[in-house]
Design a protein around this motif. Structure first.
Motif, short mmCIF file in Angstrom:
data_model
loop_
_atom_site.label_atom_id
_atom_site.label_comp_id
_atom_site.label_asym_id
_atom_site.label_seq_id
_atom_site.Cartn_x
_atom_site.Cartn_y
_atom_site.Cartn_z
N LEU A 244 42.55 50.37 50.02
CA LEU A 244 42.31 49.30 50.75
C LEU A 244 41.72 48.32 49.50
O LEU A 244 42.08 47.06 49.52
CB LEU A 244 40.78 49.70 51.50
CG LEU A 244 40.33 48.36 52.47
CD1 LEU A 244 41.48 47.96 53.50
CD2 LEU A 244 39.08 48.85 53.37
N VAL A 245 41.05 48.81 48.66
CA VAL A 245 40.45 48.00 47.41
C VAL A 245 41.89 47.72 46.73
O VAL A 245 41.88 46.14 46.04
CB VAL A 245 39.80 48.72 46.59
CG1 VAL A 245 39.43 48.06 45.03
CG2 VAL A 245 38.57 48.98 46.81
N SER A 246 43.16 48.21 46.50
CA SER A 246 44.07 47.93 45.83
C SER A 246 44.83 46.80 46.56
O SER A 246 45.41 45.78 45.90
CB SER A 246 45.09 48.96 45.54
OG SER A 246 44.62 50.13 44.96
N ARG A 247 44.62 46.99 47.96
CA ARG A 247 45.30 45.80 48.68
C ARG A 247 44.59 44.69 48.55
O ARG A 247 45.08 43.39 48.67
CB ARG A 247 45.08 46.35 50.39
CG ARG A 247 45.88 45.14 51.34
CD ARG A 247 47.36 44.92 51.06
NE ARG A 247 47.66 43.69 52.06
CZ ARG A 247 48.65 43.11 51.90
NH1 ARG A 247 49.70 43.24 51.29
NH2 ARG A 247 48.87 42.18 52.72
N ILE A 248 43.29 44.52 48.52
CA ILE A 248 42.39 43.40 48.38
C ILE A 248 42.81 42.81 47.13
O ILE A 248 42.85 41.66 46.84
CB ILE A 248 40.92 43.58 48.62
CG1 ILE A 248 40.75 44.19 49.99
CG2 ILE A 248 40.18 42.61 48.14
CD1 ILE A 248 39.06 44.59 50.20
N LYS A 249 42.83 43.72 46.00
CA LYS A 249 43.16 43.18 44.71
C LYS A 249 44.41 42.60 44.57
O LYS A 249 44.54 41.49 43.92
CB LYS A 249 42.89 44.27 43.38
CG LYS A 249 41.67 44.83 43.22
CD LYS A 249 41.83 45.96 42.24
CE LYS A 249 40.36 46.46 41.89
NZ LYS A 249 40.82 47.62 40.96
#
Length: 575
Positions: A244-249
């Protein structure tokens, strides 16, 4: 004399498990050679090929490994996928290396695996978790079944949370930032994409100002700040935190490989042909992963007009008079999240006309204002507030807005600009209007410069606005007087309203927020106090004589009007 076993089978390095089995007489060198060749051809692990051959069964192999390597043996057959802290190990590493975290206490982690010679897995877990790894042997078939159950459970939970329809559109520059679809790329997982899209749409529908993605040791929490209060919104599987953090990044143009330092970025959501919403993204490394906060920057907030901000008629007249002057300084003060930026942008919108040159220096520019020259300060590149201000003065400005006065150099340049024919807007972090003047003096600004440049200071807070389901309360006269009402304020038969709760306000009793303001014009009497190095208490006393309401009193008037509750005003103002 015992025969020395070869380290290779016909030139190919012998797998650790194969060597142990040969040494124990469970496999011949020829069998090990044939199995290893087949595993290489099939691009499979040696243990899979071994068990598929039927030479040894999974349970017998587990017992052999436990006895040979001296590790504990555990029967996994009776455990459910949710029984273990799967998030203690990265989900991708867990599935790739076929290991499961059994328990973690302090810096020690028990890890279930079926092949104790898989030192690569143990090393990767130790490096990632910074924990001492204690292997526990389990049957290979039970391990694979449990891993499949963990993966299915996480995917089912995520699909249930994400729903079926999660398609939204991001602005072109953000869309181009995403890498091309790659089966090995976590950020392209369909459930993750749908889930994040749903969270963003939920935030817009709820009118949230911030979204918090928070990882903890045993759970993952998503909260939203609605009307100034954080509310729990979702608890997705903890195994998705990194994806999820990777997608946001990716959407915010951040470095997905950097997890050790905070990062800041932006992304834009297209809501329709004429409306876009910006998100300011901040990541922060914590004990159990990166916490991510997305601030929603809705440009329509700056276009609501002064009437929508909640100024009283007298306050509105004071503000409009001050900002329409040809030069001087107007300061807005209050804590973080009190609506200072929206107030300043609203003033700029009032003044934004074809014949006016407006320049702003912000960190960062939160809302795009067409017709206004907005500059993001960048300390690393040398573009600081003072540097931007000096450049503005060479750009023939009429109005200058400084995001925040943080130091003496910025304050000096801003004040000189106000003294030389420019209107200057800025913010400070102080508790009320009178303390703003003493803060400037404490920063080192000469009192005569303050007195000759500052024309108005407005302090503000945001209180939650009562929903239409509000009801009048029977509040005693003593309680109202103790809150700060005067005897004259209690005349009549009015009653303060309190929250009730309905579907429209999600049971909270509040919907939206209303501003509470203290507007203090710099009168000749206050100028005299500034020049005499008066303190904030003396200035506050003089302001009261001049008819300036304190924040508490302004809030009490909002309660009398039925806009908010007494509890809200007491909670956000001091007296």
């Amino acid at each position: 004399m015992a025969a020395v076993l070869p380290n290779t089978t016909q030139g190919t390095p012998m797998a650790g498990l194969a060597r142990a089995l040969v040494q124990a007489g469970r496999l011949s060198v020829g069998q090990a050679d044939a199995l290893q060749k087949k595993a290489t051809q099939d691009k499979a692990a040696f243990i899979d090929t071994l068990l598929d051959s039927g030479i040894i069964d999974s349970g017998t192999l587990a017992s052999f490994c436990a006895e040979t390597f001296g590790y504990p043996l555990l029967d996994l057959s009776s455990f459910a996928p949710e029984a273990f802290p799967a998030a203690a190990i990265d989900a991708k590493l867990m599935q790739a290396q076929r290991v499961i975290a059994l328990a973690k206490r302090g810096n020690k982690m028990s890890v279930a695996l079926s092949d104790p010679t898989n030192t690569q897995a143990l090393d990767q877990i130790k490096f990632q978790s910074e924990a001492s790894v204690e292997p526990v042997i389990v049957a290979h078939d039970a391990l694979l079944k449990l891993l499949a159950g963990i993966a299915k459970s996480a995917e089912d939970s995520l699909n249930e949370l994400a729903g079926e329809d999660g398609e939204i559109e991001f602005a072109e520059e953000e869309a181009q930032a995403a890498p091309p679809p790659d089966p090995a790329n976590d950020v392209e997982d369909a459930p993750i994409v749908r889930f994040l899209n749903k969270i963003l749409m939920d935030a817009m529908q709820l009118g949230a100002s911030d979204i918090h993605f928070e990882p903890y040791e045993k759970y993952y929490r998503i909260r939203m700040r609605v009307d100034g209060v954080l509310r729990d919104h979702a608890n997705p599987p903890i195994g998705i935190r990194d994806k999820l953090v990777s997608r946001i990044k990716v959407l915010a143009k951040l470095d997905i490989s950097e997890k050790r330092v905070p990062q800041d970025g932006r992304m834009r959501l297209v809501m329709g042909p004429t409306k876009t919403v910006d998100f300011r993204v901040s990541t922060l490394p914590t004990l159990f992963g990166e916490k991510t906060v997305m601030r929603i920057l809705d440009a329509t907030q700056a276009q609501m007009g002064i009437d929508a901000l909640g100024y009283d008629p007298e306050q509105k007249a004071l503000l409009l008079d001050a900002i329409s002057r040809p030069y001087g300084m107007v300061l807005v003060t209050g804590p973080t999240g009190s609506g200072k930026t929206v107030s300043l942008y609203t003033c700029l919108n009032v003044l934004n006309k074809p014949g006016i040159n407006i320049s702003t220096a912000e960190d960062p520019a939160e809302i795009n204002l067409p017709g206004v020259n907005q500059v993001n300060v960048n300390d690393k590149a040398g573009l600081t507030f003072p540097v931007a201000l000096k450049s503005f003065l060479r750009q023939d400005p009429d109005i200058i807005m400084v995001g925040e006065i943080r130091d003496l150099e910025t304050a000096d340049i801003a004040i000189k600009a106000a003294q030389t024919g420019h209107m200057v807007f800025s913010t400070l972090h102080t508790n009320d209007a009178p303390s703003t003047l003493t803060r400037l003096m404490n920063m080192g600004v000469a009192p005569f410069n303050i007195a000759s440049s500052v024309i108005l200071i407005t302090a503000q807070r945001l209180a939650r606005r009562l929903c239409s389901c509000k009801q009048p309360l029977d509040t005693s006269r003593e309680v109202l007087l103790a809150a700060g009402y005067r005897e004259s304020d209690l005349e009549g038969d009015w009653k303060p309203y309190g929250p009730v709760g309905c579907d429209r306000c999600l049971g909270s009793g509040y919907k939206g927020r209303v501003g509470i303001y203290q507007l203090m014009p710099i009168t000749p009497a206050i100028e005299a106090l500034i020049l005499a190095h008066g303190n904030s208490m003396q200035i506050a006393a003089q302001a009261e004589k001049d008819g300036v309401n304190s924040l508490r009193r302004s809030g009490l008037m909002k309660v009398k009007q039925g806009l908010t509750s007494l509890e809200e005003v007491l909670g956000c103002t001091n007296e």
